[in-house]
Design a protein around this motif. Sequence first.
Motif, PDB file in Angstrom:
ATOM      1  N   VAL A  88       0.828  -1.216   0.000  1.00 12.05           N
ATOM      2  CA  VAL A  88       0.000   0.000   0.000  1.00 12.05           C
ATOM      3  C   VAL A  88       0.859   1.261   0.000  1.00 12.05           C
ATOM      4  CG1 VAL A  88      -1.957  -1.152   1.094  1.00 12.05           C
ATOM      5  CG2 VAL A  88      -0.255  -0.014   2.532  1.00 12.05           C
ATOM      6  N   ALA A  89       2.127   1.133   0.433  1.00 11.94           N
ATOM      7  CA  ALA A  89       3.020   2.294   0.412  1.00 11.94           C
ATOM      8  C   ALA A  89       3.547   2.572  -0.990  1.00 11.94           C
ATOM      9  CB  ALA A  89       4.182   2.080   1.375  1.00 11.94           C
ATOM     10  N   ASP A  90       3.663   1.526  -1.814  1.00 12.31           N
ATOM     11  CA  ASP A  90       4.196   1.670  -3.167  1.00 12.31           C
ATOM     12  C   ASP A  90       3.443   0.699  -4.077  1.00 12.31           C
ATOM     13  OD1 ASP A  90       5.620   1.962  -5.505  1.00 12.31           O
ATOM     14  OD2 ASP A  90       7.514   1.168  -4.719  1.00 12.31           O
ATOM     15  N   VAL A  91       2.274   1.119  -4.525  1.00 10.57           N
ATOM     16  CA  VAL A  91       1.401   0.240  -5.302  1.00 10.57           C
ATOM     17  C   VAL A  91       2.062  -0.149  -6.620  1.00 10.57           C
ATOM     18  CG1 VAL A  91      -0.874  -0.026  -6.327  1.00 10.57           C
ATOM     19  CG2 VAL A  91      -0.609   1.337  -4.260  1.00 10.57           C
ATOM     20  N   GLN A  92       2.687   0.813  -7.272  1.00 12.94           N
ATOM     21  CA  GLN A  92       3.305   0.512  -8.562  1.00 12.94           C
ATOM     22  C   GLN A  92       4.458  -0.469  -8.394  1.00 12.94           C
ATOM     23  OE1 GLN A  92       5.836   2.934 -11.917  1.00 12.94           O
ATOM     24  NE2 GLN A  92       3.849   3.792 -11.330  1.00 12.94           N
ATOM     25  N   GLY A  93       5.333  -0.207  -7.420  1.00 11.63           N
ATOM     26  CA  GLY A  93       6.456  -1.107  -7.208  1.00 11.63           C
ATOM     27  C   GLY A  93       6.006  -2.494  -6.797  1.00 11.63           C
ATOM     28  N   GLY A  94       5.030  -2.561  -5.897  1.00 14.99           N
ATOM     29  CA  GLY A  94       4.534  -3.850  -5.452  1.00 14.99           C
ATOM     30  C   GLY A  94       3.865  -4.633  -6.568  1.00 14.99           C
ATOM     31  N   SER A  95       3.075  -3.958  -7.386  1.00 16.58           N
ATOM     32  CA  SER A  95       2.393  -4.653  -8.483  1.00 16.58           C
ATOM     33  C   SER A  95       3.386  -5.126  -9.536  1.00 16.58           C
ATOM     34  CB  SER A  95       1.323  -3.761  -9.099  1.00 16.58           C
ATOM     35  OG  SER A  95       1.870  -2.579  -9.640  1.00 16.58           O
ATOM     36  N   ARG A  96       4.490  -4.419  -9.695  1.00 11.27           N
ATOM     37  CA  ARG A  96       5.535  -4.864 -10.636  1.00 11.27           C
ATOM     38  C   ARG A  96       6.167  -6.182 -10.144  1.00 11.27           C
ATOM     39  NH1 ARG A  96       7.494  -1.502 -14.605  1.00 11.27           N
ATOM     40  NH2 ARG A  96       6.739   0.667 -14.584  1.00 11.27           N
ATOM     41  N   ILE A  97       6.433  -6.244  -8.852  1.00 19.51           N
ATOM     42  CA  ILE A  97       7.015  -7.470  -8.291  1.00 19.51           C
ATOM     43  C   ILE A  97       6.058  -8.647  -8.460  1.00 19.51           C
ATOM     44  CG2 ILE A  97       7.724  -8.564  -6.125  1.00 19.51           C
ATOM     45  CD1 ILE A  97       8.758  -5.774  -5.252  1.00 19.51           C
ATOM     46  N   ILE A  98       4.779  -8.401  -8.215  1.00 17.24           N
ATOM     47  CA  ILE A  98       3.769  -9.451  -8.364  1.00 17.24           C
ATOM     48  C   ILE A  98       3.684  -9.917  -9.813  1.00 17.24           C
ATOM     49  CG2 ILE A  98       1.273  -9.848  -8.313  1.00 17.24           C
ATOM     50  CD1 ILE A  98       1.210  -8.087  -5.771  1.00 17.24           C
ATOM     51  N   ALA A  99       3.678  -8.968 -10.757  1.00 17.51           N
ATOM     52  CA  ALA A  99       3.609  -9.324 -12.175  1.00 17.51           C
ATOM     53  C   ALA A  99       4.812 -10.164 -12.585  1.00 17.51           C
ATOM     54  CB  ALA A  99       3.521  -8.063 -13.030  1.00 17.51           C
ATOM     55  N   GLU A 100       5.990  -9.763 -12.134  1.00 18.55           N
ATOM     56  CA  GLU A 100       7.205 -10.506 -12.493  1.00 18.55           C
ATOM     57  C   GLU A 100       7.153 -11.926 -11.960  1.00 18.55           C
ATOM     58  OE1 GLU A 100      12.084 -10.214 -11.951  1.00 18.55           O
ATOM     59  OE2 GLU A 100      10.769  -8.708 -11.045  1.00 18.55           O
ATOM     60  N   HIS A 101       6.709 -12.089 -10.721  1.00 16.16           N
ATOM     61  CA  HIS A 101       6.623 -13.431 -10.141  1.00 16.16           C
ATOM     62  C   HIS A 101       5.681 -14.327 -10.948  1.00 16.16           C
ATOM     63  CE1 HIS A 101       6.516 -16.573  -7.090  1.00 16.16           C
ATOM     64  NE2 HIS A 101       5.194 -16.524  -7.130  1.00 16.16           N
ATOM     65  N   CYS A 102       4.638 -13.720 -11.491  1.00 11.33           N
ATOM     66  CA  CYS A 102       3.637 -14.499 -12.239  1.00 11.33           C
ATOM     67  C   CYS A 102       4.000 -14.654 -13.710  1.00 11.33           C
ATOM     68  CB  CYS A 102       2.267 -13.836 -12.108  1.00 11.33           C
ATOM     69  SG  CYS A 102       1.625 -13.817 -10.422  1.00 11.33           S
ATOM     70  N   GLY A 103       5.144 -14.137 -14.117  1.00 10.60           N
ATOM     71  CA  GLY A 103       5.543 -14.240 -15.511  1.00 10.60           C
ATOM     72  C   GLY A 103       4.736 -13.358 -16.428  1.00 10.60           C
ATOM     73  N   LEU A 104       4.271 -12.240 -15.913  1.00  7.08           N
ATOM     74  CA  LEU A 104       3.437 -11.320 -16.690  1.00  7.08           C
ATOM     75  C   LEU A 104       4.175 -10.010 -16.921  1.00  7.08           C
ATOM     76  CD1 LEU A 104       0.171 -11.791 -14.589  1.00  7.08           C
ATOM     77  CD2 LEU A 104       0.599 -12.788 -16.854  1.00  7.08           C
ATOM     78  N   GLU A 105       3.898  -9.401 -18.044  1.00  7.84           N
ATOM     79  CA  GLU A 105       4.425  -8.064 -18.289  1.00  7.84           C
ATOM     80  C   GLU A 105       3.554  -7.070 -17.518  1.00  7.84           C
ATOM     81  OE1 GLU A 105       5.128  -4.932 -22.016  1.00  7.84           O
ATOM     82  OE2 GLU A 105       4.718  -7.062 -22.402  1.00  7.84           O
ATOM     83  N   TRP A 106       4.194  -6.204 -16.741  1.00  7.09           N
ATOM     84  CA  TRP A 106       3.447  -5.254 -15.926  1.00  7.09           C
ATOM     85  C   TRP A 106       2.683  -4.274 -16.801  1.00  7.09           C
ATOM     86  CZ3 TRP A 106       3.693   0.147 -15.193  1.00  7.09           C
ATOM     87  CH2 TRP A 106       2.998   0.635 -14.085  1.00  7.09           C
ATOM     88  N   VAL A 107       1.451  -3.937 -16.389  1.00  2.89           N
ATOM     89  CA  VAL A 107       0.662  -2.911 -17.068  1.00  2.89           C
ATOM     90  C   VAL A 107       0.245  -1.876 -16.029  1.00  2.89           C
ATOM     91  CG1 VAL A 107      -0.184  -4.455 -18.881  1.00  2.89           C
ATOM     92  CG2 VAL A 107      -1.495  -4.214 -16.760  1.00  2.89           C
ATOM     93  N   ALA A 108       0.113  -0.638 -16.468  1.00  2.00           N
ATOM     94  CA  ALA A 108      -0.161   0.470 -15.543  1.00  2.00           C
ATOM     95  C   ALA A 108      -1.478   0.284 -14.793  1.00  2.00           C
ATOM     96  CB  ALA A 108      -0.173   1.792 -16.312  1.00  2.00           C
ATOM     97  N   GLU A 109      -2.435  -0.411 -15.392  1.00  2.00           N
ATOM     98  CA  GLU A 109      -3.734  -0.613 -14.743  1.00  2.00           C
ATOM     99  C   GLU A 109      -3.586  -1.339 -13.408  1.00  2.00           C
ATOM    100  OE1 GLU A 109      -4.494  -0.099 -19.097  1.00  2.00           O
ATOM    101  OE2 GLU A 109      -3.042  -1.184 -17.844  1.00  2.00           O
ATOM    102  N   MET A 110      -2.529  -2.128 -13.252  1.00  2.00           N
ATOM    103  CA  MET A 110      -2.346  -2.873 -12.008  1.00  2.00           C
ATOM    104  C   MET A 110      -2.117  -1.945 -10.813  1.00  2.00           C
ATOM    105  SD  MET A 110      -0.026  -6.124 -13.261  1.00  2.00           S
ATOM    106  CE  MET A 110      -0.084  -6.919 -11.656  1.00  2.00           C
ATOM    107  N   ALA A 111      -1.664  -0.724 -11.073  1.00  4.97           N
ATOM    108  CA  ALA A 111      -1.408   0.235  -9.993  1.00  4.97           C
ATOM    109  C   ALA A 111      -2.661   1.016  -9.604  1.00  4.97           C
ATOM    110  CB  ALA A 111      -0.299   1.196 -10.406  1.00  4.97           C
ATOM    111  N   GLU A 112      -3.780   0.744 -10.272  1.00 13.16           N
ATOM    112  CA  GLU A 112      -5.046   1.400  -9.944  1.00 13.16           C
ATOM    113  C   GLU A 112      -6.144   0.349  -9.804  1.00 13.16           C
ATOM    114  OE1 GLU A 112      -5.045   5.806 -11.730  1.00 13.16           O
ATOM    115  OE2 GLU A 112      -5.202   4.246 -13.274  1.00 13.16           O
ATOM    116  N   PRO A 113      -5.980  -0.573  -8.861  1.00  8.71           N
ATOM    117  CA  PRO A 113      -6.921  -1.691  -8.764  1.00  8.71           C
ATOM    118  C   PRO A 113      -8.356  -1.264  -8.491  1.00  8.71           C
ATOM    119  CG  PRO A 113      -5.512  -1.580  -6.825  1.00  8.71           C
ATOM    120  CD  PRO A 113      -4.943  -0.632  -7.828  1.00  8.71           C
ATOM    121  N   HIS A 114      -8.554  -0.123  -7.828  1.00 10.32           N
ATOM    122  CA  HIS A 114      -9.919   0.305  -7.497  1.00 10.32           C
ATOM    123  C   HIS A 114     -10.726   0.627  -8.752  1.00 10.32           C
ATOM    124  CE1 HIS A 114      -7.705   4.043  -8.011  1.00 10.32           C
ATOM    125  NE2 HIS A 114      -8.851   4.690  -8.128  1.00 10.32           N
ATOM    126  N   ARG A 115     -10.042   0.903  -9.848  1.00 10.81           N
ATOM    127  CA  ARG A 115     -10.739   1.210 -11.106  1.00 10.81           C
ATOM    128  C   ARG A 115     -11.140  -0.053 -11.867  1.00 10.81           C
ATOM    129  NH1 ARG A 115     -10.290   6.547 -12.467  1.00 10.81           N
ATOM    130  NH2 ARG A 115      -8.643   7.756 -11.435  1.00 10.81           N
TER     131      ARG A 115
END
Length: 438
Positions: free
Chosen positions: A361-388
């Motif tokens: 919650v302190a760094d949504v973009q950084g955290g979502s990038r780590i999650i995407a990498e672990h899952c073998g996914l290319e990060w997309v900006a939408e991941m940093a705005e989950p409420h939308r």
Amino acid sequence: MAEADEGLGEINAALNGFRAALELMPRDIPLHYSIADLLTYQLQTDEALNILEQARSIEPGNTHTLLRIATQLNAAGQREQAASVYREVLRLNPDDGEALLQLALALPSEQLGEIQAAAIAALKRAAPKTLDRATAEFSAAHLSRRSGDQVQAAEFYRAGNKSVSQILPYDRRQQNHLSQEVLSRCPAPIALQPEAGQGPFPIYVVGMPRSGTTLTEAMLGAHPAVFAAGERRIDERMVAALLTSSPFGTAEVQELARVTRENLPPKAAGSRAYVDKMPENFRFLGFLLQATPHAKVIHLRRDPRDTALSQWQTLFAGGALPFTYDLRAMAHRFNLYAGLMAHWHRVLPGRILDVNYEDLVADVQGGSRIIAEHCGLEWVAEMAEPHRHAGQVLTASVHQVREPVHARSVRKWEQHQETLAPFISELDPELWPDLQQT
């Protein structure tokens, strides 16, 4: 037949069976509920709502139907429409606890006054040691908290939790047995067999309830290649097998994989991955990864004191999760959880990504990038705005997940140390070494 299929996890067959029964009994309202429940489970929100509206047309004043419609609207993010239906329920039954509870959580602060008197009146009329009583107490607690009276809120939360714990006591012996059974069946490092890709791979998001699993699911669900499938029912089959000491070898693992794959929600078919965010799948990770070796696992870690506070202030649907209504029972379950997660890290090295809620919650973009990498996914900006991008939400996080990510709940436990003292005192320091530093 449909009920039997549903019990076996054959959701599509169960849906077909219930629909066939409805053709024979088109005015049977419970059949409408059964179909709507399964459609909701399969994330077919519009279809579920249509079925419930059919039930409403048969008996317009049926408050059970109206509550289900309101819940469906709430899950879909249609909060104003849901509030309107909850108000209709209260017009028909001023003491309806569920309607009061949901309005206490969802109404804007300036509108809370309209239901405060109704909540207190319902509380006075509710019989002791009933879920109705507990629901009224939790409603009054939410209203007091949101109105700024934290002392009164604490008293109502204490009373509500006591009411539920008296009705649905926590079974320590059963939970100890379940954990020991898991450990005895997966005692050493697990050699996972390669699996040919068959449709989307699962991403298991695990942790304690209220630890950030819904937020993580929403992040992943914002990715165009990922489908958020909600909380799948794998754990029900696993608990039954383990508590009865039934075999669970290669054949059972393969059957688990088949049933899961063949009963995914329809939208998952065109996706690379789907999210199963049943938090308490942490108990069964060894079995789940044997069934789906290509799966990814994300483990949400949150300060147990903040998690416990959130659980303490939540009445789960139907009084689910009995350990959350007794602080010492809660500590017992948290200790079992921490022990099992440490075990899975030992026997499944490198397969589990630990994500700290506080960092996320302190760094949504950084955290979502780590999650995407672990899952073998290319990060997309939408991941940093989950409420939308949150889809259907059926958990206690239904309101929070549609708000922008914030850190307001971090270290909130410090304001409630006296309340949480029985929980904190019984946490095993060897399992929670980080707590010694805070």
